[in-house]
Scaffold this motif. Structure first.
Motif, short mmCIF file in Angstrom:
data_model
loop_
_atom_site.label_atom_id
_atom_site.label_comp_id
_atom_site.label_asym_id
_atom_site.label_seq_id
_atom_site.Cartn_x
_atom_site.Cartn_y
_atom_site.Cartn_z
N CYS A 7 28.22 -89.03 -53.51
CA CYS A 7 27.93 -88.16 -52.44
C CYS A 7 28.33 -88.07 -51.16
CB CYS A 7 26.56 -88.57 -52.29
SG CYS A 7 25.30 -87.22 -51.29
N PHE A 9 28.28 -86.09 -48.72
CA PHE A 9 27.10 -86.46 -47.27
C PHE A 9 28.46 -87.13 -46.43
CE2 PHE A 9 24.78 -87.74 -44.25
CZ PHE A 9 23.95 -86.31 -43.70
N CYS A 17 27.71 -91.15 -47.66
CA CYS A 17 26.06 -91.56 -48.46
C CYS A 17 26.84 -92.33 -48.92
CB CYS A 17 25.75 -90.19 -48.52
SG CYS A 17 24.73 -90.90 -49.96
N CYS A 36 23.83 -86.12 -53.61
CA CYS A 36 22.65 -87.56 -54.20
C CYS A 36 22.30 -86.29 -54.11
CB CYS A 36 23.21 -88.62 -53.48
SG CYS A 36 22.11 -88.62 -51.70
N HIS A 39 20.17 -85.52 -50.06
CA HIS A 39 21.41 -84.64 -49.69
C HIS A 39 21.73 -83.52 -50.40
CE1 HIS A 39 22.13 -89.08 -47.62
NE2 HIS A 39 22.01 -88.70 -46.91
ZN LIG Z 1 23.65 -89.06 -49.98
#
Ligand SMILES: [Zn+2]
Ligand SMILES: [Zn+2]
Length: 78
Positions: A7, A9, A17, A36, A39
């Motif tokens: 992910c 993020f 993340c 993910c 997010h």
């Molecule tokens: Zn994430």
């Protein structure tokens, strides 16, 4: 077989993340970044392009309301 994509993020920060990005559905349609399940929604990754979509939706709604108001006032005077 490549490694699972993480992910993105907070990519590039210590807070990135750790979860694996979801294939296909994990990609945000607005900023094209992969996330993910936690997010992937624009609200959840403070999407860079979310402002734009909000603005577009706002403008569309405004135009719609204005056209409805015009129709309503025409009907009122008829
Ligand atoms: Zn994430
Ligand atoms: Zn996004």
């Amino acid at each position: 077989m490549g490694a699972k994509k993480r992910c993105q993020f907070q990519l590039g920060t210590d807070d990135q993340c750790n979860l694996a990005a979801l294939r296909i559905v994990g990609q945000c349609p607005h900023c094209r970044v992969q996330f993910c399940g936690d997010h992937r929604l624009p609200e959840h990754h403070s999407c860079n392009n979310l402002e734009d979509c909000r603005q577009q939706a706002f403008d569309r709604n405004k135009t719609k309301l204005e056209s409805e108001r015009t129709v309503a006032s025409k009907m009122a005077t008829a």
